[in-house]
Design a protein around this motif. Structure first.
Motif, PDB file in Angstrom:
ATOM      1  N   SER A 458       0.834  -1.196   0.000  1.00 15.37           N
ATOM      2  CA  SER A 458       0.000   0.000   0.000  1.00 15.37           C
ATOM      3  C   SER A 458       0.870   1.248   0.000  1.00 15.37           C
ATOM      4  O   SER A 458       2.006   1.228   0.457  1.00 15.37           O
ATOM      5  N   GLY A 459       0.297   2.326  -0.499  1.00 13.51           N
ATOM      6  CA  GLY A 459       1.039   3.566  -0.658  1.00 13.51           C
ATOM      7  C   GLY A 459       1.327   4.274   0.654  1.00 13.51           C
ATOM      8  O   GLY A 459       2.202   5.123   0.722  1.00 13.51           O
ATOM      9  N   VAL A 460       0.522   3.966   1.669  1.00 11.49           N
ATOM     10  CA  VAL A 460       0.755   4.547   2.981  1.00 11.49           C
ATOM     11  C   VAL A 460       0.790   3.430   4.008  1.00 11.49           C
ATOM     12  O   VAL A 460      -0.015   2.490   3.941  1.00 11.49           O
ATOM     13  N   VAL A 461       1.737   3.527   4.932  1.00 15.71           N
ATOM     14  CA  VAL A 461       1.760   2.628   6.079  1.00 15.71           C
ATOM     15  C   VAL A 461       1.800   3.507   7.325  1.00 15.71           C
ATOM     16  O   VAL A 461       2.714   4.308   7.503  1.00 15.71           O
ATOM     17  N   TRP A 462       0.750   3.385   8.130  1.00 14.87           N
ATOM     18  CA  TRP A 462       0.731   4.116   9.378  1.00 14.87           C
ATOM     19  C   TRP A 462       1.137   3.145  10.491  1.00 14.87           C
ATOM     20  O   TRP A 462       0.462   2.132  10.705  1.00 14.87           O
TER      21      TRP A 462
ATOM     22  N   THR B 279       5.379   4.709  -4.736  1.00 12.14           N
ATOM     23  CA  THR B 279       5.904   5.404  -3.569  1.00 12.14           C
ATOM     24  C   THR B 279       5.148   4.919  -2.336  1.00 12.14           C
ATOM     25  O   THR B 279       3.925   4.958  -2.314  1.00 12.14           O
ATOM     26  N   LYS B 280       5.893   4.419  -1.374  1.00 13.52           N
ATOM     27  CA  LYS B 280       5.270   3.985  -0.121  1.00 13.52           C
ATOM     28  C   LYS B 280       5.740   4.914   1.013  1.00 13.52           C
ATOM     29  O   LYS B 280       6.931   5.088   1.226  1.00 13.52           O
ATOM     30  N   THR B 281       4.774   5.493   1.688  1.00 20.10           N
ATOM     31  CA  THR B 281       5.098   6.462   2.728  1.00 20.10           C
ATOM     32  C   THR B 281       4.739   5.907   4.099  1.00 20.10           C
ATOM     33  O   THR B 281       3.611   5.441   4.302  1.00 20.10           O
ATOM     34  N   TRP B 283       4.580   6.375   8.300  1.00 18.25           N
ATOM     35  CA  TRP B 283       4.503   7.339   9.413  1.00 18.25           C
ATOM     36  C   TRP B 283       4.769   6.605  10.716  1.00 18.25           C
ATOM     37  O   TRP B 283       4.287   5.490  10.913  1.00 18.25           O
TER      38      TRP B 283
END
Lengths: 499, 288
Positions: A458-462, B279-281, B283
């Motif tokens: 996934s494009g974001v990993v929190w 692109t993997k962001t 946090w």
């Protein structure tokens, strides 16, 4: 799942149920609407002027918290879109792309500042038109809108540093179509980078939430942005299709459902038009037994009930390690009972109104599907307002990976819960949907975060947090969650051609 | 001593690290520039393609999980193997009309291209990734991550350099791929597969089919477990539209590089790698 049977309430005890209401009662704390002005109707914003739609048709928008009509918007049809594209083309060729990059940036800085000055007005309007709690529009949406313009303003004269070895050039006229869940924020995500890179835009807000976009048009005029650089046209799907299919648009940027995203990608087949798509998601939150459970529970609440779950990256699937599942679910249920569901304009409200009747029906349909698939349903006992569209925060347990409620985006305050034993199983379950927008992982072990994070598609990993946004942070999906990124340095790529 | 009768090589396809014939049993004839038959090549079927995608998918996680240094070493190893077999490549290229000098130049350029991307494997992340200064108390960083399984059509007119130029950046970035070789000149692609097979490239990372684009194009574009499609020869406007339409069914990334001169400066750069990256962001909160 085991039942906890505390009868004594001591808010600080780790085992007690949460009880806020019997200690302090919430008085109504409504945000005043006196200082905002809503006109009877709004026209189209083309070439720096507010113009009537060519067919003279208007459609109304309602406040979803009351079901009452709020105002009317003009319906843009083919002629209007053509006019808007011509004005954007003229502005692009004649002026905007030729302007000193520094000056482009200064217009964006100006917009950012004016948004800050009028933040309260925009926040109230956003909640009135879209049903989101004022606490969110005030503290999240509008501050992020201003920050986004501020961030990209600074890029306007520094673009050559963003693309090593290449010369970035503007693409031209961009057609932009945005959704109803974060109306002004999505407008900012589209307009700010497009303008910073020297493009001009024709933007269509969602038909249920066009109010802040039209207010923004007024602000654009106040800021003295050259005519035609920003055109805002209102309408529904047909208006969007006119933009997508217009021959003189160079790039389409869309945020919305995967279903419509695919239609757009298909419509652009065989053309040279560029496109970026920000589509749906089905985010998973993996909770390990070593996670800080109370923080994780807060995180889950924020992940799925933020903005009524109308969030493409919502953490709508909980995947919790078996050993702590009972505990996590019980704490989650307790926490859910404290949520205040109701008037979006009340500052105490946690969960506001479902955005539209349409979406209200969709979410309810999914609850029915879930129950028919064998899920157990748990909902808050809270009272709901008599009018408007409200849905109780909901958990669905006893679901399996192939269930529609696990695979499909519901876009409402509905969380499915599954368990896992090994990390591999958690990763497999998290990745096993057509989507890949965002996922979360909760654990106290740093090495585990990096390992799990590297495997999540996934494009974001929190990690040990969820639903955080920032203009410097790229956002966007793998797989069927879209193409391209918005935000950050990487977000510039969607608005330049590299030579 | 009697004259040695040359052993002719059977050109098969390369799927999952093995060299099977097409499951369809079909073949097509390959000619040299004097119209003499030089081989019967496999005419790949839809089923071959699906098998190849399956191999590519199973190889993906392992290959994408290799560290960047290791991927660079393996790409370098491909170049080494190619160097040691340059005579065979040159022979195959002259057979289809390259002059001796041209053939040599093509092999040289192909080897250099592999080295070029071998060197990028542990650098593109540093150039294109970022640490993002978010305004809240979080540490936030963006990394490049491979898009997944890539299907690609190698250019017809540049059967070796074109193929290498397509494959190298895709696998340098941790993707796995299924490539359809140049239709008229498929032989060098199978020799290249033999090089791959002796270069520590895990089976399934690169799969090479030979056959007709006309038959396979729509399957390449429509397969639901393929994440990106690369096309290098400009298709007819009709086919172009069809491929884009099929790609939309799973929001496939379409990478179109209509390059006619693979020696040109813009036929190699790190953006060929990032075309197949997500692109993997990530946090994480900062605090005590």
């Amino acid at each position: 799942m085991s039942e906890t049977t505390e009868t004594t309430y001591k808010p600080t005890s780790p085992n007690s149920k949460l009880d806020f209401a019997s200690v302090w009662e919430y008085d109504p704390a409504p945000e005043s609407t006196d200082h905002v002005e809503v006109k009877e109707k709004y026209e189209l914003f083309i070439d720096g002027k507010f113009v009537k739609p060519s067919k003279g048709r208007y459609f109304s928008t309602t406040n979803p918290a009351t079901g009452k009509k709020l105002t009317e918007f003009a319906e843009a049809t083919q002629k209007d879109i053509d006019k808007a594209v011509k004005s954007a083309r003229k502005a692009f060729e004649g002026e905007w792309s030729e302007l000193a990059p520094k000056t482009r940036g200064k217009y964006l800085f100006r917009i950012a500042r004016m948004l800050q000055e009028r933040a309260r007005e925009f926040a109230v309007l956003e909640s009135m038109d879209g049903g989101k709690p004022i606490r969110e529009s005030r503290d999240v949406d509008i501050p992020l809108v201003a920050a986004h313009f501020f961030y990209y303003a600074g890029w306007a004269d520094k673009l050559e540093y963003a693309f090593p070895g290449k010369t970035p050039e503007p693409i031209g006229v961009c057609g932009q179509i945005i959704p109803w869940n974060f109306p002004l924020l999505m407008l900012a995500w589209k307009i700010a980078p497009a303008l910073a890179c020297g493009n001009t835009v024709v933007l269509k807000p969602a038909e249920t939430t066009s109010l802040t976009a039209m207010k923004f048009a007024e602000l654009v005029k106040d800021a003295g942005v050259p005519d035609g650089v920003i055109n805002i046209v209102t309408g529904a799907g047909q208006t969007g299709a006119e933009i997508v299919n217009h021959k003189d648009i160079d790039k389409i940027a869309f945020t919305g459902s995967t279903r419509v995203g695919k239609i757009i990608q298909q419509s652009l087949a065989g053309t040279d038009k560029r496109y970026s798509l920000e589509l749906g998601g089905k985010g998973a939150m993996i909770i390990f037994e070593d996670a800080p459970i109370d923080q994780a529970v807060e995180g889950i609440i924020n992940a799925i009930f933020f903005n009524q779950g109308h969030v493409c990256c919502a953490g709508s699937r909980l995947i919790v390690q078996e050993s702590v599942a009972d505990k996590v679910v019980q704490k989650l249920k307790d926490r859910m009972q404290t949520l205040v569901v109701g008037d979006p304009l009340d500052k105490n409200t946690d969960v506001g109104a479902i955005n539209s009747e349409n979406q209200f029906n969709t979410v309810n349909k999914y609850l029915e599907i879930g129950i028919n698939e064998g899920a157990d349903i748990y909902q808050c006992d809270c009272e709901l307002p008599a009018d408007g569209y409200f849905i109780r925060p909901t958990l669905l347990t006893n679901v399996s990976q192939s269930n529609r409620v696990v695979q499909e985006e519901i876009f409402g305050p509905v969380l499915t819960i599954q368990t896992f034993r090994t990390a591999d199983e958690a990763i497999t379950k998290a990745n096993n949907t057509p989507y890949g927008l965002a996922n979360g992982v909760w654990t106290d072990k740093g090495s585990k975060i990096f390992k799990i994070g590297s495997k999540l598609r996934s494009g974001v990993v929190w990690a040990n947090t969820y639903n955080k946004f920032d203009p410097t942070s790229p956002f966007g999906g793998y797989k069927e969650s879209g193409v391209g990124r918005e935000g950050g340095l990487q977000g510039l790529s969607a608005y330049v051609n590299l030579k | 001593m009697s004259e040695h009768l040359e052993i002719l090589k059977t050109y098969k396809m390369y799927i999952g690290g093995a060299f099977p014939r097409t499951e369809s049993g079909r073949f097509y004839k390959v000619f040299n520039n004097e119209d003499e038959l030089i081989a019967n090549a496999c005419l790949a079927s839809r089923k071959d393609f699906r098998n190849a995608v399956e191999s590519a998918r199973s190889a993906f996680s392992g290959w994408n999980g290799r560290n960047a240094y290791n991927r660079g070493q393996i790409l370098y190893r491909i170049a080494e193997m190619m160097e040691s077999r340059r005579n065979e490549f040159e022979k195959e290229l002259t057979a289809i009309g390259f002059t001796t000098n041209e053939a040599r130049a093509d092999v040289n350029a192909s080897i250099d291209r592999l080295i070029y991307y071998a060197g990028w494997t542990d650098k593109y992340q540093q150039v294109f990734g970022s640490v993002n200064p978010v305004a809240s108390s979080h540490f936030n960083f963006s990394l490049m991550d491979a898009t997944g399984v890539v299907a690609a059509f190698a250019p017809d007119a540049s059967p070796l350099l074109g193929l290498v130029s397509v494959v190298a950046p895709i696998i340098a970035g941790g993707n796995t791929c299924v490539v359809l070789a140049s239709e008229p000149y498929p032989l060098v692609s199978i020799t290249f597969a033999e090089v791959l097979n002796s270069s520590d490239v895990p089976g399934g990372v690169v799969n090479i089919l030979t056959g007709k684009k006309e038959e396979l194009a729509e399957h390449f574009a429509g397969h639901m477990d393929v994440n990106a499609l690369m096309i290098t020869d400009k298709p007819s406007s009709e086919l172009h539209k069809k491929l884009d339409e099929l790609a939309s069914e799973n929001v496939k990334r379409m990478v179109k590089k209509f390059i006619t001169d693979w020696y040109a400066k813009d036929a190699q750069d790190p953006y060929f790698i990032t075309d197949f990256q997500e692109t993997k962001t990530t946090w994480h909160p900062v605090g005590f």
